[in-house]
Design a protein around this motif. Structure first.
Motif, PDB file in Angstrom:
ATOM      1  N   TRP A 309      -0.440  13.706   1.104  1.00 29.40           N
ATOM      2  CA  TRP A 309      -0.759  12.307   1.419  1.00 29.40           C
ATOM      3  C   TRP A 309      -2.258  12.129   1.633  1.00 29.40           C
ATOM      4  O   TRP A 309      -2.851  11.178   1.120  1.00 29.40           O
ATOM      5  CB  TRP A 309       0.007  11.897   2.675  1.00 29.40           C
ATOM      6  CG  TRP A 309      -0.222  10.459   3.032  1.00 29.40           C
ATOM      7  CD1 TRP A 309       0.428   9.373   2.557  1.00 29.40           C
ATOM      8  CD2 TRP A 309      -1.200   9.969   3.974  1.00 29.40           C
ATOM      9  NE1 TRP A 309      -0.058   8.237   3.119  1.00 29.40           N
ATOM     10  CE2 TRP A 309      -1.070   8.566   3.997  1.00 29.40           C
ATOM     11  CE3 TRP A 309      -2.151  10.581   4.783  1.00 29.40           C
ATOM     12  CZ2 TRP A 309      -1.862   7.766   4.805  1.00 29.40           C
ATOM     13  CZ3 TRP A 309      -2.950   9.782   5.583  1.00 29.40           C
ATOM     14  CH2 TRP A 309      -2.802   8.389   5.587  1.00 29.40           C
ATOM     15  N   LYS A 310      -2.876  13.076   2.356  1.00 33.00           N
ATOM     16  CA  LYS A 310      -4.308  12.910   2.642  1.00 33.00           C
ATOM     17  C   LYS A 310      -5.147  13.074   1.374  1.00 33.00           C
ATOM     18  O   LYS A 310      -6.123  12.327   1.179  1.00 33.00           O
ATOM     19  CB  LYS A 310      -4.739  13.925   3.703  1.00 33.00           C
ATOM     20  CG  LYS A 310      -4.268  13.553   5.102  1.00 33.00           C
ATOM     21  CD  LYS A 310      -5.140  14.170   6.163  1.00 33.00           C
ATOM     22  CE  LYS A 310      -4.775  13.631   7.551  1.00 33.00           C
ATOM     23  NZ  LYS A 310      -5.669  14.123   8.603  1.00 33.00           N
ATOM     24  N   THR A 312      -4.165  12.427  -1.712  1.00 33.71           N
ATOM     25  CA  THR A 312      -3.919  11.245  -2.540  1.00 33.71           C
ATOM     26  C   THR A 312      -4.706  10.048  -2.038  1.00 33.71           C
ATOM     27  O   THR A 312      -5.352   9.331  -2.820  1.00 33.71           O
ATOM     28  CB  THR A 312      -2.417  10.925  -2.571  1.00 33.71           C
ATOM     29  OG1 THR A 312      -1.700  12.053  -3.079  1.00 33.71           O
ATOM     30  CG2 THR A 312      -2.139   9.717  -3.443  1.00 33.71           C
ATOM     31  N   GLN A 313      -4.670   9.818  -0.727  1.00 34.24           N
ATOM     32  CA  GLN A 313      -5.389   8.670  -0.184  1.00 34.24           C
ATOM     33  C   GLN A 313      -6.895   8.849  -0.265  1.00 34.24           C
ATOM     34  O   GLN A 313      -7.639   7.886  -0.464  1.00 34.24           O
ATOM     35  CB  GLN A 313      -4.961   8.431   1.270  1.00 34.24           C
ATOM     36  CG  GLN A 313      -3.481   8.124   1.444  1.00 34.24           C
ATOM     37  CD  GLN A 313      -3.028   7.006   0.531  1.00 34.24           C
ATOM     38  OE1 GLN A 313      -3.650   5.945   0.451  1.00 34.24           O
ATOM     39  NE2 GLN A 313      -1.924   7.239  -0.176  1.00 34.24           N
ATOM     40  N   CYS A 316      -7.822   7.894  -3.754  1.00 33.83           N
ATOM     41  CA  CYS A 316      -7.805   6.428  -3.884  1.00 33.83           C
ATOM     42  C   CYS A 316      -9.056   5.817  -3.282  1.00 33.83           C
ATOM     43  O   CYS A 316      -9.685   4.930  -3.874  1.00 33.83           O
ATOM     44  CB  CYS A 316      -6.564   5.853  -3.204  1.00 33.83           C
ATOM     45  SG  CYS A 316      -5.013   6.202  -4.052  1.00 33.83           S
ATOM     46  N   GLN A 317      -9.422   6.280  -2.084  1.00 31.60           N
ATOM     47  CA  GLN A 317     -10.592   5.716  -1.416  1.00 31.60           C
ATOM     48  C   GLN A 317     -11.866   6.044  -2.173  1.00 31.60           C
ATOM     49  O   GLN A 317     -12.768   5.213  -2.287  1.00 31.60           O
ATOM     50  CB  GLN A 317     -10.681   6.249   0.012  1.00 31.60           C
ATOM     51  CG  GLN A 317     -11.698   5.509   0.872  1.00 31.60           C
ATOM     52  CD  GLN A 317     -11.683   6.001   2.304  1.00 31.60           C
ATOM     53  OE1 GLN A 317     -11.492   7.190   2.556  1.00 31.60           O
ATOM     54  NE2 GLN A 317     -11.878   5.099   3.244  1.00 31.60           N
ATOM     55  N   GLY A 329      -5.791   5.050   3.806  1.00 30.02           N
ATOM     56  CA  GLY A 329      -4.389   4.933   3.431  1.00 30.02           C
ATOM     57  C   GLY A 329      -3.806   3.562   3.621  1.00 30.02           C
ATOM     58  O   GLY A 329      -2.688   3.297   3.202  1.00 30.02           O
ATOM     59  N   SER A 335      -0.949   3.018  -3.495  1.00 27.35           N
ATOM     60  CA  SER A 335      -0.900   4.298  -2.795  1.00 27.35           C
ATOM     61  C   SER A 335      -1.116   5.460  -3.744  1.00 27.35           C
ATOM     62  O   SER A 335      -1.501   6.543  -3.317  1.00 27.35           O
ATOM     63  CB  SER A 335       0.446   4.450  -2.088  1.00 27.35           C
ATOM     64  OG  SER A 335       1.514   4.341  -3.025  1.00 27.35           O
TER      65      SER A 335
END
Length: 909
Positions: A309-310, A312-313, A316-317, A329, A335
């Protein structure tokens, strides 16, 4: 009347403005003053960060003062100044931006320990300021370091100020009604500063975690990784994870990069070019980078979820391009990061792309789409990529040893190598236009050098694995000769015909670029030599000469220095004179080069295109991209890459072309449709015809205009017509297949020949007429000369003698109704009645299409020479500008007769 919340906002702004003023004068200004300029780069960077923080603090104080003044005006004149006029409401985004700039400067200083390093340079001064710092900062521990105190001194006022902003704005929003004009502004401002409060907490925590990270690393690793832009998001020491196949000892996830540590080695991966495979179960997930693929394995599923999750986010950022007030996130962004991205990367692994930098579009860790590839040695490639390799149209520049000279390849590529049609301009002033396969010239192509080169030459024909092989034509401008025949391994090999500028031609077998065995040599006066001869077409060894009058000379031929050609043999003068027509009309090459095999390199790509179903993305690769003129061909690579017709446009045009073929299948409509297609250079049939015209001109124009090649040329024209009809039939079958209709039955040989001769041949013949007409004139030069001389002699007859010679009955003479008593009457009749006959005779002598000689102009004669044309009178043998009988061109040092025809090309002097 003003509310208590507005008064509280006023007091908050007064306190914060005063605090910022004390921080600037008591903390930031001393940090920058009276300190020597650091000598090390790291110290200078910390000083720049502190300077940026000072500027941001000053801007924050200025905007706070503006907000304070707007509140004071509102409190003094509550009736005349509305609530919406407050700076915090009507310019909330501007106030937010100033806070973000201050926060970014402050957290950068915290992350790299800029305060602590600045304090060390003036340790004694700051030790004496501990009491003053304690008064400025409530709750300061007397045993804490001065650097830590400075961090708290700048953090506490800011966090308290933003927290009070949110509380007071929410309270103020509750006091106004739902329909108050300032209601929407209050909600917006409270939302903005609420997000800022969450974002600030996250940024401060990340900065403190990043600062603590440096103490756990060696000085060598710290020097590599400690940069102001880095913010630590996750450490494998907190949530253990193993990475294969690299087997990293420690994994650090920053907000812009993924770092793997293995001993003293640091592997850094830009998050813009990191792909996380979604939907992983268990304790493992996979990451893709431009050159490597990693598997991350945690001890339990919870650890895998946290890391996945970290990462991936963070990706994205990073792709958003900046850190804003969105919490990691959270927000409206998807997402899952997009699989198609744009970015730049320098390849490190060995291979074709080693040390090259690619900038462009990516898909799942591979260059895919439009992009630019640059190597350190100056090579660069601009074009289309697919799954990490050059695929599609591309332009590559390759620097050469000479300064500012490049080889430019404008070609189609397939799986990393040139494949299909291309145009290559070399630094040696040579240009190749043709087909490639696996990066080498393969198929049909034309290699031509500029006339300015020391040894100008041109090759038109077939290639195999980068070498001339198969049927091809080479023109050597330096030697003034043209070779038509077979090649192998870049050498003349097999049967061939050689034509010289002087009109001499020969047919012989070559082996490894050398003549072997006997051959046939034809001179311009129709003398025939059968035997062996040298490279410069001098008889040598045993042979036989047949003269135009039928005499033969058979024996041994040789030459010596200063002795010229000498022979020893038998001269036979008893033979009967041969038929002049058969002597002059000897043809070379017939039966030696099967006509159906000569230009398979031209027909083949079209057949492949049709068999593939005429896909639009293959039209350029197989048929060549269209260029209007040579000037456009020399334009920049941006023109050819961006302004070219795109494949989807080609696909649309192909659909229209196939649809038009279906609509015009009746005989009359079909002929019009074929005429339109053949005249259109963008139509596949038109492109094919123009390529065939190119081969025809390369073979039979200029030096190749020799009467002994007419049969060879006639065969090619008929074969081209058959191939064009077969191409049309192939396109028609594809059109029927696209419409789901049944294909037409194959034609029998008789029907096919009928269509070729009635439909196609009349349409294509004008494209080859110029060269064919010149060959015809040369073949029948003697007959034409005798015919012209006969007409000229007839024009010299008196009127009555001419009528008698033509056997015109006297009762039809126009003189029968006139009394021929005076010369005046006779002259009148002569002028009136025989004017049309004279004009007719003149037209028969001079074709209407023949160009007139004009002083001051140059013309290209049928032998390919350029020079001043001068008419030469048969009677007086004087070069004149008015003699209408015969035109001559000065070829080298001799005057040779030039037939009057439309094949001359006027050129300006």
């Amino acid at each position: 009347m003003c509310s208590p919340e507005e008064a509280a906002l006023l007091r908050l702004e007064e306190v914060f403005s005063a605090t910022l003023a004390r921080i600037n004068s008591f903390v930031l200004q001393p940090l920058l003053e009276a300190a020597p300029e650091p000598s090390d780069p790291w110290g200078r960077e910390c000083l720049q960060l502190l300077q940026q923080l000072h500027r941001s603090s000053q801007q924050l104080w200025e905007v706070t003062e503006e907000s304070l003044h707007s509140l004071q005006k509102r409190l003094r004149h509550p009736d005349s100044i509305s609530l919406e006029s407050l700076l915090l409401l009507h310019s909330a985004d501007r106030v937010l931006q100033v806070h973000l700039e201050y926060l970014e400067s402050y957290t950068s200083c915290v992350a790299v320990q800029a305060f602590q390093k600045a304090v060390k340079r003036r340790r004694e001064y700051w030790q004496g300021q501990r009491k003053a710092l304690r008064q400025l900062l409530s709750g300061m521990n007397s045993e804490g370091s001065v650097g830590t105190a400075l961090v708290q001194a700048l953090r506490q006022p800011l966090t308290h100020h933003v927290q009070q902003y949110v509380f007071l704005l929410l309270s103020l929003g509750d006091t106004v009604g739902e329909h108050h004009p300032a209601r929407e502004l209050l909600v917006h401002a409270a939302t903005v500063f609420g997000n800022l409060q969450s974002f600030m907490r996250q940024e401060l925590d990340q900065a403190m975690a990043t600062q603590a990270l440096w103490h756990t690393l060696s000085s060598r690793l710290r020097d590599v990784l400690c940069i102001p832009a880095h913010r630590l998001l996750q450490d494998s020491q907190d949530i253990p994870v193993t990475v294969t196949p690299l087997r990293a000892e420690r994994v650090l996830l920053f907000d812009d990069a993924l770092v793997l540590l293995q001993g003293h080695s640091v592997y850094t991966f830009d998050l813009k070019l990191v792909w996380v495979e979604p939907g992983q179960d268990g304790c493992m997930f996979h990451l893709l980078t431009p050159e490597e693929e990693f598997s991350f394995c945690s001890k339990d599923p919870q650890g895998r979820v946290a890391w996945q999750w970290k990462v991936t986010q963070a990706v994205c950022q990073t792709l958003r391009g900046k850190r804003d007030f969105q919490v990691l996130g959270a927000g409206l962004e998807p997402s899952e990061p997009p699989t198609c991205r744009c970015g730049a990367y320098t390849f490190r692994a060995e291979g074709r792309f080693s040390q090259a930098t690619y900038e462009g579009e990516w898909y799942w860790g591979r260059p895919h789409g439009k992009g630019t590839l640059k190597w350190p040695d100056g090579r660069n490639h601009v074009g289309d990529f697919c799954q990490g390799l050059e695929h599609g149209f591309g332009i590559r520049l390759v620097p050469q040893a000479s300064e500012d000279k490049f080889d430019c390849y404008k070609c189609h590529w397939r799986e990393g190598s040139m494949c299909g049609y291309g145009i290559c301009e070399y630094s040696t002033s040579e240009v190749y236009k043709g087909y490639f396969q696996e990066g080498l010239r393969h198929g049909f192509g034309v290699l031509e050098s500029t006339p300015q080169t020391p040894q100008p030459c041109r090759y038109t024909g077939h290639w195999e694995r980068g070498q001339r092989s198969g049927y091809g034509i080479e023109e050597d401008g330096d030697r003034g000769e043209r070779y038509i025949g077979m090649w192998q391994a870049d050498q003349r090999h097999g049967p061939g015909v050689m034509v010289t500028q002087a009109g001499v031609c020969c047919q012989r077998t070559f082996q490894a670029d050398k003549m072997v065995g006997p051959g046939v040599l034809l001179s311009e006066d129709d003398s025939l030599y059968e035997g062996t001869f040298t490279r410069d077409l001098t008889p040598m060894g045993k042979g036989k000469v047949t003269f135009p009058n039928g005499f033969t000379l058979e024996g041994s031929f040789g030459s010596g220095a200063g002795r010229g050609l000498h022979t020893q043999g038998v001269l036979d003068t008893a033979a009967l004179p041969p038929d002049p027509g058969s002597t002059r009309k000897r043809q070379l090459g017939l039966g030696v080069f099967p006509v159906e095999n000569r230009w398979q390199g031209v027909y083949g790509p079209f057949q492949d295109f049709v068999q593939a179903g005429c896909p639009g993305d293959l039209q350029e690769a197989l048929l060549g991209f269209h260029v209007q003129s040579s000037r456009e061909l020399r334009k920049s690579q941006e023109y050819l890459c961006c302004e070219r017709t795109h494949p989807e446009d080609h696909a649309g045009r192909m659909e229209d072309i196939l649809e038009e073929l279906l609509q015009h299948r009746a005989p009359e409509a079909l002929q019009q449709c074929l005429r339109k297609a053949l005249n259109n250079s963008l139509h596949p049939l038109g492109k094919l015809l123009r390529t065939l015209m190119l081969t025809f001109q390369a073979t039979y124009s200029g030096i190749g205009a020799n009467k002994h090649l007419q049969g060879l040329a006639q065969e090619e024209v008929k074969q081209h017509a058959q191939e064009l009809w077969a191409a049309y039939r192939g396109l028609l079958q594809v059109a029927l297949q696209c419409k789901g209709q049944a294909p037409e039955e194959d034609e029998d040989a008789e029907t096919r020949e009928l269509h070729v001769h009635r439909l196609v041949l009349p349409l294509v013949l004008p494209s080859f007429y110029s060269e064919l007409f010149t060959l015809y004139l040369l073949l029948h030069e003697r007959e034409d000369s005798l015919y012209s001389q006969g007409i000229a002699n007839l024009s010299l007859f008196p009127d009555t003698k001419l009528l008698e010679f033509l056997d015109v009955q006297k009762h039809l003479w126009p003189l029968k109704d006139l009394t021929l008593t005076t010369n005046q009457r006779y002259s009148l009749v002569r002028d009136k009645c025989f004017l049309s006959a004279t004009e007719c005779l003149q037209k028969m002598i001079y074709p209407a299409a023949a160009p007139r000689w004009t002083p001051g102009r140059s013309w290209r004669c049928w032998r390919g020479h350029m020079g001043k044309l001068r008419p030469l009178c048969r009677g007086c043998s004087a070069r004149s500008t008015s003699c209408p009988w015969t035109t001559y061109c000065r070829c080298s040092s001799t005057w040779c007769r030039v037939p009057k025809s439309s094949t001359w090309e006027p050129r300006s002097t």
